[in-house]
Design an enzyme around this catalytic site. Sequence first.
Site, PDB file in Angstrom:
ATOM      1  N   ARG A  64       9.948  48.432  10.750  1.00 58.96           N
ATOM      2  CA  ARG A  64      10.065  47.381  11.757  1.00 58.96           C
ATOM      3  C   ARG A  64       9.826  47.929  13.170  1.00 58.96           C
ATOM      4  NH1 ARG A  64      14.873  44.150  14.113  1.00 58.96           N
ATOM      5  NH2 ARG A  64      13.955  42.096  14.471  1.00 58.96           N
ATOM      6  N   HIS A  68       7.369  46.299  15.979  1.00 57.47           N
ATOM      7  CA  HIS A  68       7.873  45.837  17.276  1.00 57.47           C
ATOM      8  C   HIS A  68       7.327  46.661  18.437  1.00 57.47           C
ATOM      9  CE1 HIS A  68      11.432  43.061  16.081  1.00 57.47           C
ATOM     10  NE2 HIS A  68      10.435  42.957  15.231  1.00 57.47           N
ATOM     11  N   ASN A  96      14.938  42.258  19.580  1.00 55.63           N
ATOM     12  CA  ASN A  96      15.377  43.645  19.382  1.00 55.63           C
ATOM     13  C   ASN A  96      16.884  43.841  19.544  1.00 55.63           C
ATOM     14  OD1 ASN A  96      12.704  44.484  19.039  1.00 55.63           O
ATOM     15  ND2 ASN A  96      12.427  44.904  21.222  1.00 55.63           N
ATOM     16  N   HIS A 195       8.766  42.363   4.594  1.00 56.10           N
ATOM     17  CA  HIS A 195      10.115  41.867   4.311  1.00 56.10           C
ATOM     18  C   HIS A 195      10.500  42.031   2.840  1.00 56.10           C
ATOM     19  CE1 HIS A 195      10.464  39.215   8.193  1.00 56.10           C
ATOM     20  NE2 HIS A 195      10.412  40.506   8.443  1.00 56.10           N
TER      21      HIS A 195
HETATM   22  C1  HEM Z   1       5.869  37.253  10.520  1.00 55.40           C
HETATM   23  C2  HEM Z   1       6.732  37.255  11.510  1.00 55.40           C
HETATM   24  C3  HEM Z   1       8.013  38.017  11.465  1.00 55.40           C
HETATM   25  C4  HEM Z   1       9.233  37.520  11.816  1.00 55.40           C
HETATM   26  C5  HEM Z   1       9.524  36.127  12.332  1.00 55.40           C
HETATM   27  C6  HEM Z   1      10.185  38.577  11.598  1.00 55.40           C
HETATM   28  C7  HEM Z   1      11.543  38.474  11.849  1.00 55.40           C
HETATM   29  C8  HEM Z   1      12.489  39.372  11.432  1.00 55.40           C
HETATM   30  C9  HEM Z   1      13.909  39.219  11.592  1.00 55.40           C
HETATM   31  C10 HEM Z   1      14.597  38.055  12.283  1.00 55.40           C
HETATM   32  C11 HEM Z   1      14.514  40.281  11.004  1.00 55.40           C
HETATM   33  C12 HEM Z   1      16.019  40.547  10.898  1.00 55.40           C
HETATM   34  C13 HEM Z   1      16.541  41.280  12.107  1.00 55.40           C
HETATM   35  C14 HEM Z   1      18.029  41.517  11.998  1.00 55.40           C
HETATM   36  O1  HEM Z   1      18.776  40.528  11.920  1.00 55.40           O
HETATM   37  O2  HEM Z   1      18.452  42.703  11.961  1.00 55.40           O
HETATM   38  C15 HEM Z   1      13.481  41.130  10.490  1.00 55.40           C
HETATM   39  C16 HEM Z   1      13.695  42.308   9.818  1.00 55.40           C
HETATM   40  C17 HEM Z   1      12.693  43.124   9.356  1.00 55.40           C
HETATM   41  N1  HEM Z   1      11.341  42.969   9.597  1.00 55.40           N
HETATM   42 FE1  HEM Z   1      10.443  41.326  10.314  1.00 55.40          FE
HETATM   43  N2  HEM Z   1       9.543  39.670  11.101  1.00 55.40           N
HETATM   44  C18 HEM Z   1       8.206  39.385  11.013  1.00 55.40           C
HETATM   45  C19 HEM Z   1       7.213  40.248  10.614  1.00 55.40           C
HETATM   46  C20 HEM Z   1       7.409  41.548  10.208  1.00 55.40           C
HETATM   47  C21 HEM Z   1       6.363  42.511   9.966  1.00 55.40           C
HETATM   48  C22 HEM Z   1       4.889  42.266  10.228  1.00 55.40           C
HETATM   49  C23 HEM Z   1       6.972  43.647   9.523  1.00 55.40           C
HETATM   50  C24 HEM Z   1       6.365  44.958   9.141  1.00 55.40           C
HETATM   51  C25 HEM Z   1       5.155  45.103   8.645  1.00 55.40           C
HETATM   52  C26 HEM Z   1       8.400  43.382   9.485  1.00 55.40           C
HETATM   53  C27 HEM Z   1       9.331  44.257   9.024  1.00 55.40           C
HETATM   54  C28 HEM Z   1      10.690  43.993   8.991  1.00 55.40           C
HETATM   55  C29 HEM Z   1      11.642  44.844   8.288  1.00 55.40           C
HETATM   56  C30 HEM Z   1      11.308  46.033   7.427  1.00 55.40           C
HETATM   57  C31 HEM Z   1      12.911  44.297   8.531  1.00 55.40           C
HETATM   58  C32 HEM Z   1      14.270  44.828   8.056  1.00 55.40           C
HETATM   59  C33 HEM Z   1      14.781  45.822   9.082  1.00 55.40           C
HETATM   60  C34 HEM Z   1      16.097  46.487   8.728  1.00 55.40           C
HETATM   61  O3  HEM Z   1      16.634  46.303   7.628  1.00 55.40           O
HETATM   62  O4  HEM Z   1      16.597  47.230   9.597  1.00 55.40           O
HETATM   63  N3  HEM Z   1       8.624  42.111   9.933  1.00 55.40           N
HETATM   64  N4  HEM Z   1      12.258  40.564  10.774  1.00 55.40           N
END
Ligand code: HEM
Length: 322
Positions: A64, A68, A96, A195
């Site tokens: 992530r 970002h 973030n 995800h």
């Molecule tokens: C398509 C639009 C996307 C949205 C709206 C989005 C939104 C989010 C949100 C809200 C979270 C949870 C944050 C939290 O509460 O800690 C999250 C987690 C995460 N996102 Fe996304 N995301 C998107 C795309 C992506 C992309 C493109 C990637 C990587 C290629 C990604 C990788 C991750 C990962 C791996 C997590 C888990 C992080 C953790 O467990 O610490 N996301 N994302």
Amino acid sequence: MASSAPLCHFSLLLLIFNLLLGLNSAHLSMNFYSKTCPHALSIIKTTVYNAVKLQPRMGASLLRFHFHDCFVNGCDASILLEDTATFIGEQTAAPNNNTLRGLNVVDDIKTQLEESCAGVVSCADILTVAARDSVVVLGGPTWNVLLGRRDSTTASKDDANTNLPAPDSSLDKLISSFAIKGFTARQMVALSGGHTIGKAGCATFRNRLYNDSIIDPSYAKWLQSICPQSGDDRSLAPLDITSPTSFDNSYFKNLQCKKGLLYSDQQLFSGGLTDSIVEKYVSHPAKFAKDFAKAMVKMSKLSPLTRTNGEIRKDCKKINYY
Ligand code: HEM
Ligand SMILES: *[C@@H]1O[C@H](CO)[C@@H](O)[C@H](O)[C@H]1NC(C)=O
């Protein structure tokens, strides 16, 4: 003629825009550190491997981080800059704030790299390599990383707020926020497959549990127990309920069962034009793996600082003093 002209101009503008976004990526190369820091890649790999084995979610957090970083004025490690009395960074921007994890792992890597080859390896490249290695450790595809990015001396909280898609985004909004960065809808869906690992806090999916119709009822009930209408915003749920610590295609299978965690996740399979892409990734996991890897390389090329631009930070958390 009259009706098609604006579209033509739009495409041309988009093309020029995309060329600008990727222009400096011509200066990136796979062997950038082979003479100046030959052990850079193995140092990063070993440290990521150990951190992820200890705590699988760390792989998700590192993936992530790269996303970002790159979506906000390019892959320049701007996301790592901490706020000070005189500097406002990106870490407190809404997408973030309180959700970044893994800074300690990045610091650990940077410390080792400064010991073996001081002032050589950028923090932006650390994020790029760590994202790839994380995916590999968790069982996902691998790809060749291009290197040679340099670190920014600036950051933009405003741009972090506007460029990073929010979890309440509609499908149209998701498509357009990735199109601005040069990605097709298919590439957006592939990247969303990130995800398949990691967790999200209650604040990011609460609305979906009480207002959304495209959700499996028993799944919603279970999530409601984790995330009551008023309660701790930070209680966590896995983004992929089936296999949260393995990088596979089950994220897409969940969407077909109305078990996407975020509203934005479920939007990818909600009767719109990306349904067929989700179906493809369910029936052809190798296609997902390949598309994801390709899109990650593309993401890693978003407006990098190269050659004499930017700097190589000594400490990833702050800009150098001269
Ligand atoms: C398509 C639009 C996307 C949205 C709206 C989005 C939104 C989010 C949100 C809200 C979270 C949870 C944050 C939290 O509460 O800690 C999250 C987690 C995460 N996102 Fe996304 N995301 C998107 C795309 C992506 C992309 C493109 C990637 C990587 C290629 C990604 C990788 C991750 C990962 C791996 C997590 C888990 C992080 C953790 O467990 O610490 N996301 N994302
Ligand atoms: C960030 O989180 C802190 C709590 O740790 C909160 O006080 C602050 O208002 C939040 N900022 C934003 C922009 O959400």
